[in-house]
Design a protein around this motif. Structure first.
Motif, PDB file in Angstrom:
ATOM      1  N   ASP A 176       1.049  -0.918  -0.251  1.00 29.31           N
ATOM      2  CA  ASP A 176      -0.096   0.162   0.052  1.00 29.31           C
ATOM      3  C   ASP A 176       1.017   1.620  -0.321  1.00 29.31           C
ATOM      4  O   ASP A 176       1.947   1.766   0.509  1.00 29.31           O
ATOM      5  CB  ASP A 176      -0.780  -0.290   1.347  1.00 29.31           C
ATOM      6  N   GLY A 177       0.115   2.453  -0.357  1.00 25.72           N
ATOM      7  CA  GLY A 177       1.183   4.161  -0.559  1.00 25.72           C
ATOM      8  C   GLY A 177       0.163   4.727  -1.689  1.00 25.72           C
ATOM      9  O   GLY A 177      -0.864   4.416  -1.675  1.00 25.72           O
ATOM     10  N   THR A 178       1.010   6.032  -1.138  1.00 28.94           N
ATOM     11  CA  THR A 178       0.393   6.737  -2.898  1.00 28.94           C
ATOM     12  C   THR A 178       1.673   7.325  -3.299  1.00 28.94           C
ATOM     13  O   THR A 178       3.103   7.095  -3.097  1.00 28.94           O
ATOM     14  CB  THR A 178       0.402   7.643  -1.447  1.00 28.94           C
ATOM     15  N   LEU A 179       0.827   7.795  -4.498  1.00 31.81           N
ATOM     16  CA  LEU A 179       1.563   7.855  -5.679  1.00 31.81           C
ATOM     17  C   LEU A 179       2.738   6.816  -6.165  1.00 31.81           C
ATOM     18  O   LEU A 179       4.065   7.002  -6.733  1.00 31.81           O
ATOM     19  CB  LEU A 179       3.224   9.395  -5.062  1.00 31.81           C
ATOM     20  N   LEU A 180       2.064   5.281  -6.208  1.00 31.16           N
ATOM     21  CA  LEU A 180       3.106   4.685  -6.601  1.00 31.16           C
ATOM     22  C   LEU A 180       2.957   4.060  -7.759  1.00 31.16           C
ATOM     23  O   LEU A 180       3.898   4.077  -8.016  1.00 31.16           O
ATOM     24  CB  LEU A 180       2.497   3.683  -5.707  1.00 31.16           C
ATOM     25  N   LEU A 181       1.985   4.606  -8.311  1.00 35.93           N
ATOM     26  CA  LEU A 181       1.866   4.920  -9.974  1.00 35.93           C
ATOM     27  C   LEU A 181       2.976   5.602 -10.966  1.00 35.93           C
ATOM     28  O   LEU A 181       3.436   6.253 -10.281  1.00 35.93           O
ATOM     29  CB  LEU A 181       0.940   4.330 -10.344  1.00 35.93           C
ATOM     30  N   GLY A 182       3.156   4.781 -12.211  1.00 35.90           N
ATOM     31  CA  GLY A 182       4.352   6.390 -12.835  1.00 35.90           C
ATOM     32  C   GLY A 182       5.733   6.656 -12.520  1.00 35.90           C
ATOM     33  O   GLY A 182       6.565   7.081 -13.227  1.00 35.90           O
ATOM     34  N   ARG A 183       5.726   5.398 -11.657  1.00 35.06           N
ATOM     35  CA  ARG A 183       7.477   5.361 -11.084  1.00 35.06           C
ATOM     36  C   ARG A 183       8.071   4.405 -11.918  1.00 35.06           C
ATOM     37  O   ARG A 183       9.809   3.679 -11.157  1.00 35.06           O
ATOM     38  CB  ARG A 183       7.420   5.055  -9.424  1.00 35.06           C
ATOM     39  N   GLY A 184       7.971   3.027 -12.631  1.00 27.45           N
ATOM     40  CA  GLY A 184       8.740   1.724 -13.250  1.00 27.45           C
ATOM     41  C   GLY A 184       8.460   1.544 -12.016  1.00 27.45           C
ATOM     42  O   GLY A 184       9.486   0.401 -12.267  1.00 27.45           O
ATOM     43  N   LEU A 185       7.862   1.015 -11.598  1.00 29.99           N
ATOM     44  CA  LEU A 185       7.756  -0.084  -9.961  1.00 29.99           C
ATOM     45  C   LEU A 185       6.728  -1.136 -10.500  1.00 29.99           C
ATOM     46  O   LEU A 185       5.709  -1.216 -11.702  1.00 29.99           O
ATOM     47  CB  LEU A 185       7.143   0.379  -8.466  1.00 29.99           C
ATOM     48  N   ALA A 186       7.523  -2.359 -10.687  1.00 28.94           N
ATOM     49  CA  ALA A 186       6.574  -4.082 -11.086  1.00 28.94           C
ATOM     50  C   ALA A 186       5.343  -3.985 -11.316  1.00 28.94           C
ATOM     51  O   ALA A 186       5.940  -5.040  -9.599  1.00 28.94           O
ATOM     52  CB  ALA A 186       8.135  -4.367 -11.872  1.00 28.94           C
ATOM     53  N   PHE A 187       4.582  -4.379 -10.784  1.00 31.74           N
ATOM     54  CA  PHE A 187       2.598  -4.563 -10.393  1.00 31.74           C
ATOM     55  C   PHE A 187       2.708  -5.986 -11.540  1.00 31.74           C
ATOM     56  O   PHE A 187       2.122  -4.954 -11.949  1.00 31.74           O
ATOM     57  CB  PHE A 187       2.453  -3.982  -9.984  1.00 31.74           C
ATOM     58  N   GLU A 188       2.428  -6.614 -10.547  1.00 33.04           N
ATOM     59  CA  GLU A 188       1.412  -7.279 -11.451  1.00 33.04           C
ATOM     60  C   GLU A 188      -0.193  -7.100 -11.535  1.00 33.04           C
ATOM     61  O   GLU A 188      -1.428  -7.350 -12.286  1.00 33.04           O
ATOM     62  CB  GLU A 188       0.894  -8.772 -11.503  1.00 33.04           C
ATOM     63  N   VAL A 189      -0.782  -6.915 -10.397  1.00 36.23           N
ATOM     64  CA  VAL A 189      -2.233  -5.977 -10.235  1.00 36.23           C
ATOM     65  C   VAL A 189      -1.668  -4.334  -9.510  1.00 36.23           C
ATOM     66  O   VAL A 189      -0.885  -4.970  -8.711  1.00 36.23           O
ATOM     67  CB  VAL A 189      -3.086  -7.345  -9.670  1.00 36.23           C
ATOM     68  N   SER A 190      -2.513  -3.974 -10.486  1.00 35.75           N
ATOM     69  CA  SER A 190      -2.348  -2.511  -9.311  1.00 35.75           C
ATOM     70  C   SER A 190      -3.891  -2.121 -10.011  1.00 35.75           C
ATOM     71  O   SER A 190      -4.952  -1.412  -9.926  1.00 35.75           O
ATOM     72  CB  SER A 190      -1.702  -1.195 -10.777  1.00 35.75           C
ATOM     73  N   VAL A 191      -4.094  -1.630  -8.036  1.00 41.85           N
ATOM     74  CA  VAL A 191      -5.419  -1.246  -7.426  1.00 41.85           C
ATOM     75  C   VAL A 191      -5.233   0.836  -7.433  1.00 41.85           C
ATOM     76  O   VAL A 191      -4.075   0.763  -6.584  1.00 41.85           O
ATOM     77  CB  VAL A 191      -6.218  -1.541  -6.257  1.00 41.85           C
ATOM     78  N   HIS A 192      -5.773   1.444  -7.677  1.00 41.17           N
ATOM     79  CA  HIS A 192      -6.030   2.317  -7.632  1.00 41.17           C
ATOM     80  C   HIS A 192      -6.985   3.840  -7.176  1.00 41.17           C
ATOM     81  O   HIS A 192      -8.381   3.336  -7.301  1.00 41.17           O
ATOM     82  CB  HIS A 192      -5.937   4.014  -8.676  1.00 41.17           C
ATOM     83  N   LEU A 193      -7.285   4.019  -5.644  1.00 38.43           N
ATOM     84  CA  LEU A 193      -7.756   4.442  -5.222  1.00 38.43           C
ATOM     85  C   LEU A 193      -8.469   5.796  -5.830  1.00 38.43           C
ATOM     86  O   LEU A 193      -7.749   6.914  -4.858  1.00 38.43           O
ATOM     87  CB  LEU A 193      -8.006   4.432  -3.423  1.00 38.43           C
ATOM     88  N   TRP A 194      -9.250   6.063  -6.139  1.00 37.70           N
ATOM     89  CA  TRP A 194      -9.562   8.036  -6.547  1.00 37.70           C
ATOM     90  C   TRP A 194     -10.143   8.050  -5.709  1.00 37.70           C
ATOM     91  O   TRP A 194     -11.534   7.566  -5.516  1.00 37.70           O
ATOM     92  CB  TRP A 194      -9.708   7.654  -8.208  1.00 37.70           C
ATOM     93  N   LEU A 195     -10.163   9.379  -5.646  1.00 38.12           N
ATOM     94  CA  LEU A 195     -11.224  10.637  -4.688  1.00 38.12           C
ATOM     95  C   LEU A 195     -11.928  11.670  -5.611  1.00 38.12           C
ATOM     96  O   LEU A 195     -10.614  12.492  -6.487  1.00 38.12           O
ATOM     97  CB  LEU A 195     -10.325  10.965  -3.507  1.00 38.12           C
ATOM     98  N   SER A 196     -12.257  11.762  -5.344  1.00 43.67           N
ATOM     99  CA  SER A 196     -12.770  13.766  -6.989  1.00 43.67           C
ATOM    100  C   SER A 196     -11.819  14.915  -5.863  1.00 43.67           C
ATOM    101  O   SER A 196     -11.360  14.467  -4.804  1.00 43.67           O
ATOM    102  CB  SER A 196     -13.676  13.497  -7.038  1.00 43.67           C
ATOM    103  N   PRO A 197     -11.135  16.161  -6.433  1.00 41.65           N
ATOM    104  CA  PRO A 197     -10.615  17.382  -5.965  1.00 41.65           C
ATOM    105  C   PRO A 197     -11.438  17.639  -4.371  1.00 41.65           C
ATOM    106  O   PRO A 197     -10.594  17.753  -3.444  1.00 41.65           O
ATOM    107  CB  PRO A 197     -10.695  18.062  -6.727  1.00 41.65           C
ATOM    108  N   GLY A 198     -12.198  17.373  -4.178  1.00 38.48           N
ATOM    109  CA  GLY A 198     -13.497  18.202  -3.534  1.00 38.48           C
ATOM    110  C   GLY A 198     -13.091  16.711  -2.256  1.00 38.48           C
ATOM    111  O   GLY A 198     -13.127  17.137  -1.242  1.00 38.48           O
TER     112      GLY A 198
END
Length: 220
Positions: free
Chosen positions: A139-161
Protein backbone atom coordinates in the motif's frame (compact mmCIF):
# COMPACT_ATOMS: atom_id res chain seq x y z
CA UNK A 1 -16.23 2.72 -19.40
CA UNK A 2 -18.85 3.56 -16.80
CA UNK A 3 -18.24 3.07 -13.10
CA UNK A 4 -20.05 0.13 -11.51
CA UNK A 5 -21.40 0.54 -7.95
CA UNK A 6 -20.06 -2.10 -5.58
CA UNK A 7 -20.07 -2.87 -1.86
CA UNK A 8 -16.78 -2.96 -0.02
CA UNK A 9 -17.19 -6.67 0.70
CA UNK A 10 -17.77 -7.45 -2.97
CA UNK A 11 -14.83 -5.26 -3.96
CA UNK A 12 -12.49 -7.18 -1.67
CA UNK A 13 -13.70 -10.50 -3.07
CA UNK A 14 -13.36 -9.36 -6.68
CA UNK A 15 -9.84 -8.07 -6.09
CA UNK A 16 -8.85 -11.29 -4.34
CA UNK A 17 -10.13 -13.25 -7.35
CA UNK A 18 -8.21 -11.00 -9.74
CA UNK A 19 -5.00 -11.44 -7.75
CA UNK A 20 -5.35 -15.20 -7.41
CA UNK A 21 -6.22 -15.62 -11.08
CA UNK A 22 -2.54 -15.16 -11.89
CA UNK A 23 -0.56 -18.36 -12.73
CA UNK A 24 -0.38 -20.52 -9.57
CA UNK A 25 3.41 -20.77 -9.31
CA UNK A 26 4.19 -17.15 -10.07
CA UNK A 27 4.68 -14.31 -7.63
CA UNK A 28 2.06 -11.57 -7.66
CA UNK A 29 3.09 -8.02 -6.77
CA UNK A 30 0.07 -5.88 -5.94
CA UNK A 31 -0.06 -2.11 -5.51
CA UNK A 32 -2.92 -0.57 -3.55
CA UNK A 33 -2.40 3.10 -4.33
CA UNK A 34 -4.20 6.18 -3.08
CA UNK A 35 -3.99 9.31 -0.99
CA UNK A 36 -4.23 8.65 2.76
CA UNK A 37 -7.81 9.96 2.76
CA UNK A 38 -8.76 7.00 0.55
CA UNK A 39 -7.27 4.56 3.12
CA UNK A 40 -5.23 2.29 0.82
CA UNK A 41 -3.63 0.52 3.79
CA UNK A 42 -7.04 -0.54 5.09
CA UNK A 43 -7.98 -2.09 1.74
CA UNK A 44 -4.63 -3.88 1.49
CA UNK A 45 -5.15 -5.27 5.01
CA UNK A 46 -8.63 -6.50 4.08
CA UNK A 47 -7.23 -8.41 1.11
CA UNK A 48 -4.87 -10.54 3.21
CA UNK A 49 -7.41 -13.07 4.52
CA UNK A 50 -9.36 -13.72 1.28
CA UNK A 51 -6.13 -14.11 -0.71
CA UNK A 52 -4.81 -16.60 1.86
CA UNK A 53 -8.12 -18.47 1.82
CA UNK A 54 -7.54 -18.99 -1.89
CA UNK A 55 -4.25 -20.73 -1.15
CA UNK A 56 -1.75 -17.93 -1.72
CA UNK A 57 0.90 -17.00 0.87
CA UNK A 58 0.74 -13.26 1.56
CA UNK A 59 3.20 -10.63 2.76
CA UNK A 60 2.05 -7.08 3.61
CA UNK A 61 4.40 -4.19 2.89
CA UNK A 62 3.81 -0.46 3.26
CA UNK A 63 5.60 1.98 0.98
CA UNK A 64 5.61 4.31 4.00
CA UNK A 65 8.29 2.05 5.48
CA UNK A 66 10.52 2.73 2.46
CA UNK A 67 10.87 6.50 2.73
CA UNK A 68 14.27 8.13 2.40
CA UNK A 69 16.10 9.44 5.51
CA UNK A 70 15.03 12.87 6.72
CA UNK A 71 18.31 14.45 5.63
CA UNK A 72 17.38 13.64 2.01
CA UNK A 73 13.59 13.66 2.24
CA UNK A 74 13.35 17.07 3.91
CA UNK A 75 16.20 18.80 2.13
CA UNK A 76 13.79 21.49 0.89
CA UNK A 77 11.77 21.64 4.09
CA UNK A 78 8.96 19.54 5.46
CA UNK A 79 6.10 21.01 3.42
CA UNK A 80 7.37 21.13 -0.17
CA UNK A 81 4.82 19.34 -2.41
CA UNK A 82 7.31 18.77 -5.24
CA UNK A 83 9.81 17.20 -2.84
CA UNK A 84 6.99 15.03 -1.46
CA UNK A 85 6.19 13.89 -4.99
CA UNK A 86 9.76 13.36 -6.22
CA UNK A 87 11.98 12.65 -3.23
CA UNK A 88 10.18 11.08 -0.29
CA UNK A 89 9.79 7.48 -1.46
CA UNK A 90 13.00 5.47 -1.80
CA UNK A 91 12.02 3.95 -5.12
CA UNK A 92 15.31 2.13 -5.60
CA UNK A 93 15.08 0.49 -2.17
CA UNK A 94 11.47 -0.59 -2.70
CA UNK A 95 12.43 -2.09 -6.04
CA UNK A 96 15.59 -3.75 -4.71
CA UNK A 97 14.23 -5.12 -1.44
CA UNK A 98 10.61 -5.97 -2.32
CA UNK A 99 9.82 -6.12 -6.03
CA UNK A 100 12.95 -7.40 -7.79
CA UNK A 101 13.23 -10.55 -5.59
CA UNK A 102 9.75 -11.50 -6.85
CA UNK A 103 10.67 -11.41 -10.52
CA UNK A 104 10.31 -14.78 -12.29
CA UNK A 105 13.09 -16.95 -10.92
CA UNK A 106 13.78 -14.48 -8.11
CA UNK A 107 14.93 -15.40 -4.63
CA UNK A 108 11.62 -14.55 -2.93
CA UNK A 109 13.55 -12.92 -0.08
CA UNK A 110 11.72 -9.70 0.79
CA UNK A 111 12.54 -7.05 3.35
CA UNK A 112 9.15 -6.12 4.87
CA UNK A 113 10.24 -2.68 6.13
CA UNK A 114 13.39 -0.60 5.74
CA UNK A 115 13.16 2.85 7.33
CA UNK A 116 11.14 4.08 10.31
CA UNK A 117 10.53 7.69 9.33
CA UNK A 118 8.98 8.53 12.71
CA UNK A 119 12.34 8.12 14.44
CA UNK A 120 14.50 8.37 11.30
CA UNK A 121 16.20 5.04 11.85
CA UNK A 122 16.40 1.68 10.08
CA UNK A 123 14.01 -1.03 11.27
CA UNK A 124 16.70 -3.75 11.04
CA UNK A 125 14.12 -6.45 10.41
CA UNK A 126 15.07 -9.87 9.00
CA UNK A 127 14.22 -10.81 5.44
CA UNK A 128 11.13 -12.95 4.88
CA UNK A 129 11.04 -15.64 2.23
CA UNK A 130 7.88 -15.71 0.14
CA UNK A 131 7.39 -19.09 -1.55
CA UNK A 132 6.61 -19.33 -5.27
CA UNK A 133 3.03 -18.30 -5.89
CA UNK A 134 3.15 -15.84 -3.01
CA UNK A 135 1.56 -12.39 -3.06
CA UNK A 136 3.02 -9.14 -1.78
CA UNK A 137 0.44 -6.44 -1.04
CA UNK A 138 2.05 -2.98 -1.13
CA UNK A 139 0.00 0.00 0.00
CA UNK A 140 1.08 3.58 -0.53
CA UNK A 141 0.51 6.90 -2.22
CA UNK A 142 1.93 8.16 -5.51
CA UNK A 143 3.10 4.63 -6.39
CA UNK A 144 2.22 4.51 -10.08
CA UNK A 145 4.21 6.02 -12.92
CA UNK A 146 7.53 5.31 -11.23
CA UNK A 147 8.54 2.27 -13.26
CA UNK A 148 7.77 -0.08 -10.36
CA UNK A 149 6.75 -3.58 -11.44
CA UNK A 150 3.32 -4.74 -10.26
CA UNK A 151 1.24 -7.55 -11.71
CA UNK A 152 -1.93 -5.97 -10.29
CA UNK A 153 -2.39 -2.27 -9.55
CA UNK A 154 -5.38 -0.78 -7.74
CA UNK A 155 -5.90 2.98 -7.52
CA UNK A 156 -8.31 4.48 -5.00
CA UNK A 157 -9.49 7.67 -6.67
CA UNK A 158 -10.98 10.68 -4.90
CA UNK A 159 -12.56 13.68 -6.57
CA UNK A 160 -10.74 16.95 -5.80
CA UNK A 161 -13.47 17.98 -3.34
CA UNK A 162 -13.43 14.66 -1.49
CA UNK A 163 -9.64 14.67 -1.40
CA UNK A 164 -9.57 18.16 0.07
CA UNK A 165 -12.23 17.35 2.67
CA UNK A 166 -10.55 14.10 3.68
CA UNK A 167 -7.00 15.41 3.98
CA UNK A 168 -5.96 16.35 7.50
CA UNK A 169 -5.17 19.99 8.09
CA UNK A 170 -1.48 19.33 8.75
CA UNK A 171 -1.17 17.48 5.42
CA UNK A 172 -3.06 19.91 3.18
CA UNK A 173 0.23 21.19 1.80
CA UNK A 174 0.39 17.85 -0.08
CA UNK A 175 -2.69 18.59 -2.20
CA UNK A 176 -0.68 20.10 -5.11
CA UNK A 177 1.36 16.87 -5.23
CA UNK A 178 -1.81 14.81 -5.64
CA UNK A 179 -2.97 17.17 -8.40
CA UNK A 180 0.38 16.75 -10.14
CA UNK A 181 0.06 12.97 -9.80
CA UNK A 182 -3.27 13.03 -11.62
CA UNK A 183 -1.72 15.07 -14.44
CA UNK A 184 1.60 13.29 -14.84
CA UNK A 185 1.10 9.69 -13.73
CA UNK A 186 -2.57 9.50 -14.82
CA UNK A 187 -3.37 6.68 -12.39
CA UNK A 188 -6.96 6.44 -13.63
CA UNK A 189 -5.57 5.26 -16.97
CA UNK A 190 -2.57 3.26 -15.84
CA UNK A 191 -4.06 1.24 -12.96
CA UNK A 192 -5.63 -2.15 -13.61
CA UNK A 193 -8.52 -1.33 -11.28
CA UNK A 194 -9.77 2.13 -10.35
CA UNK A 195 -12.05 2.42 -7.33
CA UNK A 196 -13.92 5.67 -6.99
CA UNK A 197 -13.89 6.22 -3.26
CA UNK A 198 -15.51 9.58 -2.50
CA UNK A 199 -18.06 7.95 -0.19
CA UNK A 200 -16.84 4.87 1.75
CA UNK A 201 -20.32 3.37 1.74
CA UNK A 202 -20.89 4.05 -1.98
CA UNK A 203 -17.89 2.76 -3.89
CA UNK A 204 -17.73 2.27 -7.65
CA UNK A 205 -15.23 0.25 -9.64
CA UNK A 206 -13.91 0.84 -13.13
CA UNK A 207 -11.81 -1.72 -14.97
CA UNK A 208 -9.98 0.41 -17.55
CA UNK A 209 -8.38 -2.55 -19.30
CA UNK A 210 -4.91 -0.99 -19.20
CA UNK A 211 -1.63 -2.83 -19.16
CA UNK A 212 -1.01 -2.07 -15.52
CA UNK A 213 2.43 -1.07 -14.27
CA UNK A 214 4.38 -4.14 -15.26
CA UNK A 215 6.22 -2.18 -17.94
CA UNK A 216 9.30 -0.59 -16.49
CA UNK A 217 9.44 2.35 -18.81
CA UNK A 218 7.25 4.68 -16.75
CA UNK A 219 9.14 7.82 -15.78
CA UNK A 220 8.58 9.79 -12.62
Amino acid sequence: MRARPISREALVEELAELICDRPPGSYVRVAVDGAPAARPAALADELVAPVRLRGRPVLRVSAGDFLRPASLRLEFGGTDPDAFYDDWLDVKALRREVLDPLEPGGSGRVLPALWNSAIDRAYRLPYEELPPGGVVLVDGTLLLGRGLAFEVSVHLWLSPGALERGTQEEERWRLPAYERYEREAAPQRSADVVVRSDHPARLAVLMPGGTGTRARGGAH
